[in-house]
Design an enzyme around this catalytic site. Structure first.
Site, PDB file in Angstrom:
ATOM      1  N   SER A 173     -29.225  12.999  89.574  1.00 23.64           N
ATOM      2  CA  SER A 173     -28.388  12.219  88.655  1.00 23.64           C
ATOM      3  C   SER A 173     -27.064  12.914  88.366  1.00 23.64           C
ATOM      4  CB  SER A 173     -29.126  12.036  87.328  1.00 23.64           C
ATOM      5  OG  SER A 173     -30.260  11.246  87.559  1.00 23.64           O
TER       6      SER A 173
ATOM      7  N   ARG B 159       2.387 -36.310  88.233  1.00 22.70           N
ATOM      8  CA  ARG B 159       1.480 -36.358  87.085  1.00 22.70           C
ATOM      9  C   ARG B 159       0.531 -35.160  86.990  1.00 22.70           C
ATOM     10  NH1 ARG B 159      -0.169 -42.411  88.613  1.00 22.70           N
ATOM     11  NH2 ARG B 159       0.668 -41.634  90.596  1.00 22.70           N
TER      12      ARG B 159
ATOM     13  N   LYS C  43     -18.561  -0.582  97.384  1.00 23.66           N
ATOM     14  CA  LYS C  43     -17.448  -1.119  98.156  1.00 23.66           C
ATOM     15  C   LYS C  43     -17.466  -0.520  99.546  1.00 23.66           C
ATOM     16  CE  LYS C  43     -13.693   0.746  99.052  1.00 23.66           C
ATOM     17  NZ  LYS C  43     -12.479   1.572  99.079  1.00 23.66           N
TER      18      LYS C  43
ATOM     19  N   ASN D 230     -13.984   9.048  96.381  1.00 19.80           N
ATOM     20  CA  ASN D 230     -13.488   8.693  97.712  1.00 19.80           C
ATOM     21  C   ASN D 230     -11.973   8.682  97.804  1.00 19.80           C
ATOM     22  OD1 ASN D 230     -13.432   6.439  95.990  1.00 19.80           O
ATOM     23  ND2 ASN D 230     -13.402   5.032  97.727  1.00 19.80           N
TER      24      ASN D 230
ATOM     25  N   ARG E 250     -23.304  23.628  90.267  1.00 24.57           N
ATOM     26  CA  ARG E 250     -23.005  23.514  88.837  1.00 24.57           C
ATOM     27  C   ARG E 250     -23.236  24.867  88.178  1.00 24.57           C
ATOM     28  NH1 ARG E 250     -28.769  22.950  87.451  1.00 24.57           N
ATOM     29  NH2 ARG E 250     -29.601  21.059  88.393  1.00 24.57           N
TER      30      ARG E 250
ATOM     31  N   ALA F  88       0.413 -37.134 102.798  1.00 23.88           N
ATOM     32  CA  ALA F  88       0.303 -35.961 101.930  1.00 23.88           C
ATOM     33  C   ALA F  88       1.676 -35.400 101.579  1.00 23.88           C
ATOM     34  CB  ALA F  88      -0.531 -34.889 102.620  1.00 23.88           C
TER      35      ALA F  88
ATOM     36  N   GLU G  91       0.773 -54.239  93.736  1.00 19.47           N
ATOM     37  CA  GLU G  91       0.693 -53.030  92.925  1.00 19.47           C
ATOM     38  C   GLU G  91       0.570 -53.379  91.450  1.00 19.47           C
ATOM     39  OE1 GLU G  91       0.462 -49.689  94.162  1.00 19.47           O
ATOM     40  OE2 GLU G  91      -0.057 -51.168  95.683  1.00 19.47           O
TER      41      GLU G  91
ATOM     42  N   ARG H  60     -18.554  -5.274  96.249  1.00 21.46           N
ATOM     43  CA  ARG H  60     -17.213  -5.644  96.712  1.00 21.46           C
ATOM     44  C   ARG H  60     -17.182  -5.776  98.239  1.00 21.46           C
ATOM     45  NH1 ARG H  60     -13.833  -1.145  94.162  1.00 21.46           N
ATOM     46  NH2 ARG H  60     -12.253  -2.088  95.498  1.00 21.46           N
TER      47      ARG H  60
ATOM     48  N   ASN I 234     -32.392   8.085  97.849  1.00 20.55           N
ATOM     49  CA  ASN I 234     -32.418   7.757  96.431  1.00 20.55           C
ATOM     50  C   ASN I 234     -31.167   8.325  95.784  1.00 20.55           C
ATOM     51  OD1 ASN I 234     -33.018   7.737  93.571  1.00 20.55           O
ATOM     52  ND2 ASN I 234     -35.078   7.176  94.213  1.00 20.55           N
TER      53      ASN I 234
HETATM   54  C1  UD1 Z   1      -1.416 -46.344  96.443  1.00 17.40           C
HETATM   55  C2  UD1 Z   1      -1.393 -47.821  96.862  1.00 17.40           C
HETATM   56  C3  UD1 Z   1      -2.282 -48.608  95.908  1.00 17.40           C
HETATM   57  C4  UD1 Z   1      -3.704 -48.048  95.941  1.00 17.40           C
HETATM   58  C5  UD1 Z   1      -3.681 -46.534  95.636  1.00 17.40           C
HETATM   59  C6  UD1 Z   1      -5.050 -45.946  95.880  1.00 17.40           C
HETATM   60  C7  UD1 Z   1       0.827 -48.298  97.818  1.00 17.40           C
HETATM   61  C8  UD1 Z   1       2.136 -48.902  97.581  1.00 17.40           C
HETATM   62  N1  UD1 Z   1      -0.030 -48.321  96.803  1.00 17.40           N
HETATM   63  O1  UD1 Z   1      -0.845 -46.242  95.156  1.00 17.40           O
HETATM   64  O2  UD1 Z   1      -2.309 -49.973  96.294  1.00 17.40           O
HETATM   65  O3  UD1 Z   1      -4.506 -48.711  95.013  1.00 17.40           O
HETATM   66  O4  UD1 Z   1      -2.751 -45.847  96.501  1.00 17.40           O
HETATM   67  O5  UD1 Z   1      -5.135 -44.602  95.506  1.00 17.40           O
HETATM   68  O6  UD1 Z   1       0.580 -47.831  98.891  1.00 17.40           O
HETATM   69  N2  UD1 Z   1       2.829 -40.510  99.744  1.00 17.40           N
HETATM   70  C9  UD1 Z   1       3.645 -39.977 100.704  1.00 17.40           C
HETATM   71  N3  UD1 Z   1       4.947 -40.361 100.747  1.00 17.40           N
HETATM   72  C10 UD1 Z   1       5.468 -41.237  99.875  1.00 17.40           C
HETATM   73  C11 UD1 Z   1       4.634 -41.793  98.871  1.00 17.40           C
HETATM   74  C12 UD1 Z   1       3.313 -41.403  98.844  1.00 17.40           C
HETATM   75  O7  UD1 Z   1       3.209 -39.175 101.522  1.00 17.40           O
HETATM   76  O8  UD1 Z   1       6.668 -41.535  99.991  1.00 17.40           O
HETATM   77  C13 UD1 Z   1       1.432 -40.115  99.708  1.00 17.40           C
HETATM   78  C14 UD1 Z   1       1.055 -39.364  98.445  1.00 17.40           C
HETATM   79  O9  UD1 Z   1       1.231 -37.976  98.607  1.00 17.40           O
HETATM   80  C15 UD1 Z   1      -0.404 -39.727  98.253  1.00 17.40           C
HETATM   81  C16 UD1 Z   1      -0.521 -41.113  98.917  1.00 17.40           C
HETATM   82  O10 UD1 Z   1       0.615 -41.248  99.744  1.00 17.40           O
HETATM   83  O11 UD1 Z   1      -1.259 -38.823  98.924  1.00 17.40           O
HETATM   84  C17 UD1 Z   1      -0.570 -42.234  97.879  1.00 17.40           C
HETATM   85  O12 UD1 Z   1       0.618 -42.210  97.127  1.00 17.40           O
HETATM   86  P1  UD1 Z   1       0.638 -42.495  95.581  1.00 17.40           P
HETATM   87  O13 UD1 Z   1       2.026 -42.388  95.082  1.00 17.40           O
HETATM   88  O14 UD1 Z   1      -0.383 -41.679  94.902  1.00 17.40           O
HETATM   89  O15 UD1 Z   1       0.219 -44.040  95.571  1.00 17.40           O
HETATM   90  P2  UD1 Z   1      -0.455 -44.863  94.405  1.00 17.40           P
HETATM   91  O16 UD1 Z   1       0.562 -45.175  93.380  1.00 17.40           O
HETATM   92  O17 UD1 Z   1      -1.667 -44.142  93.961  1.00 17.40           O
HETATM   93 CA    CA Z   2      -2.557 -42.100  94.277  1.00 19.50          CA
END
Ligand code: UD1
Ligand code: CA
Length: 460
Positions: free
Chosen positions: A405, A16, A351, A386, A440, A10, A155, A333, A377
């Site tokens: 009312s 993108r 609230k 308030n 009143r 992650a 890839e 709320r 009522n």
């Molecule tokens: C990757 C796979 C591809 C697969 C696809 C599926 C590789 C080289 N390719 O490509 O074969 O079909 O996922 O969705 O593994 N991330 C890191 N550190 C990095 C790079 C990536 O943590 O240095 C994490 C990204 O945050 C993401 C995940 O790894 O959550 C996948 O990375 P991403 O760049 O999206 O890989 P894809 O090009 O989709």
């Molecule tokens: Ca991906």
């Protein structure tokens, strides 16, 4: 039993997405992408969860909270490099490592479990979850040899024209023997179009060493959909919402129009409840049985009892008892607590207030910071005043009291039980039990006012 760790990648930026927020924190059905992955691997029963974080890492940590191991990847040099950062953080007893992407939110815990089972049955050193899809563009392709054995994952950008026609793709979910993975990661080289350390190369290496590597295709390719842009985010959202709606309908909830009903993953709804179109149920909302909810109703973290009717209403962090009637056009709320049989009608805002059993606020009212007894009522146009511009004060109304009312209840204020407030009163002091408060101007009658106006006009 061999201990299993999940490593969730992650750290990527998600270029993108064109977003200031890290990609894995974008949400579907009200839950961050990476949280979906974490919840599913936990459901699959892993012993340790390691998150590889980088871009927006502090935010990711804050969202997911404690209870996980975090490994920093300072520079994003590829998926293989990301896994390398996690290895030192694995518990010493871990023997199997499941690797997943934080941007593949539709994957089910059950499928992860199946992958683990296949891996164990085949006594494999590596396993990759795959899918056959009609449009494989962008994904890594699974290359098999004449004997149907997996030899390589290539890839999209590195693939030959022949390889581009392969319809079996890599989901980015794997299971590895920890020792073998460690060895393979050491050998990785960034010799590809992107100059990155590809985790996918580990598969090829293991094959070359004669180790057993299996590919396990999922039944439903939608599960492994990766989110790289907002169009895919919306597509995944639709798939996920459909799953939630199907589950609820099959459990006994009627959705008049599932297409226009938006229900978050954790929401619970009892049987024989009917949800009308354009209803949004968010967060930890919980609805009982035999309710009618919607149309045009938006509930967040709200609890609803049985037999409740709610129309055209917005509620946040509210608690609604059994057999209440809410709306149309009510706004509840945070801190609103309605006991059984309460009625809240049109253009009423409440609230931080408790309304005891059977009380009614039928129209055009603001109730803030109030404790309202049973069977009270509250007449149309009543306002609890308030707030004095600096502080908030409480209004307390006893059981059985009748508020006429268009009354202004200037807090702090106590109105006893079984009291009456005359319509149009502005109350600034407490009202004892059983009494009538009139605050009143008395009505005056000026006879012949109309005639006098007329003669005045004629003079000028
Ligand atoms: C990757 C796979 C591809 C697969 C696809 C599926 C590789 C080289 N390719 O490509 O074969 O079909 O996922 O969705 O593994 N991330 C890191 N550190 C990095 C790079 C990536 O943590 O240095 C994490 C990204 O945050 C993401 C995940 O790894 O959550 C996948 O990375 P991403 O760049 O999206 O890989 P894809 O090009 O989709
Ligand atoms: Ca991906």
């Amino acid at each position: 039993m061999a201990k299993t760790a999940a490593v969730i990648l992650a750290a990527g930026k998600g270029t993108r997405m064109h977003s200031r927020r890290p990609k894995v924190l974008h949400a579907i059905a009200g839950k961050a992408l990476v949280q979906h992955v974490v919840d599913e691997v936990q459901a699959a029963g892993v012993d340790q969860v390691v998150l590889v974080i980088g871009h927006g890492g502090e935010e990711v940590k804050k969202t997911l909270g404690d209870g996980f191991t975090y490994a920093w990847q300072k520079e994003q040099l590829g998926t293989g490099h990301a896994v390398m950062q996690a290895m030192a953080h694995l518990d010493p007893e871990v023997e199997r490592v499941v690797v997943l992407s934080g941007d593949v939110p539709l994957l089910r815990g059950d499928t992860v479990k199946q992958l683990l089972d296949r891996f164990a049955q085949a006594q494999a050193k590596g396993a990759v979850l795959t899918a056959y899809v009609d449009d494989p563009s962008g994904y890594g392709r699974i290359v098999r040899d004449a004997g149907n054995k997996v030899v390589q994952i290539v890839e999209h950008r590195d693939a030959s024209p022949d390889q581009l026609t392969i319809r079996e793709i890599n989901s980015g979910t794997y299971c590895f023997d920890k020792t073998v993975l460690e060895e393979a990661l050491r050998e990785l080289k960034p010799d590809n179009v992107q100059g990155e350390y590809y985790l996918t190369d580990v598969i090829q290496q293991m094959g070359r060493r004669g180790l057993t590597v299996i590919a396990f295709p999922v039944e439903d390719p939608l599960e492994i959909m990766g989110i790289n842009n907002r169009a895919q985010l919306a597509a995944a959202e639709a798939v996920f919402r459909d799953r939630i709606n199907q589950r609820l309908m099959l459990s006994g909830v009627t959705l008049i129009d599932p297409q226009t009903t938006y229900i978050d993953a954790q929401v619970r709804i009892g049987s024989d409840t009917i949800i009308y179109p354009f209803t949004i149920l968010r967060g930890n909302t919980c609805i009982g049985q035999d309710c009618l909810v919607g149309p045009n109703t938006d509930l967040t973290d709200t609890t609803v009892g049985n037999g409740v009717r709610i129309r055209q209403t917005v509620a946040e962090e509210a608690e609604i008892g059994n057999n209440c009637t809410i709306g149309p056009f009510s706004y509840l709320r945070p801190g609103t607590v309605l006991r059984d049989g309460v009625k809240v009608g049109d253009f009423v805002e409440i609230k931080n207030s408790v309304l005891e059993e059977g009380s009614k606020v039928p129209h055009l009212t603001y109730i803030g910071d109030a404790l309202i007894g049973k069977s009270v009522n509250v007449g149309a146009g009543t306002i609890t005043c308030n707030y004095d511009g600096k502080n908030k004060y409480q209004t307390i109304i006893g059981d059985g009291t009748f508020i006429g009312s268009n009354s202004n209840l200037v807090a702090p204020l106590k109105i006893g039980a079984n009291a009456y407030v005359a319509a149009g009163s502005t109350l600034t002091s407490d009202v004892p039990e059983g009494s009538l408060a009139v605050a009143r101007e008395r009505q005056r009658i000026i006879p012949d006012w109309g005639k006098r106006q007329k003669t005045q006009k004629e003079r000028t």
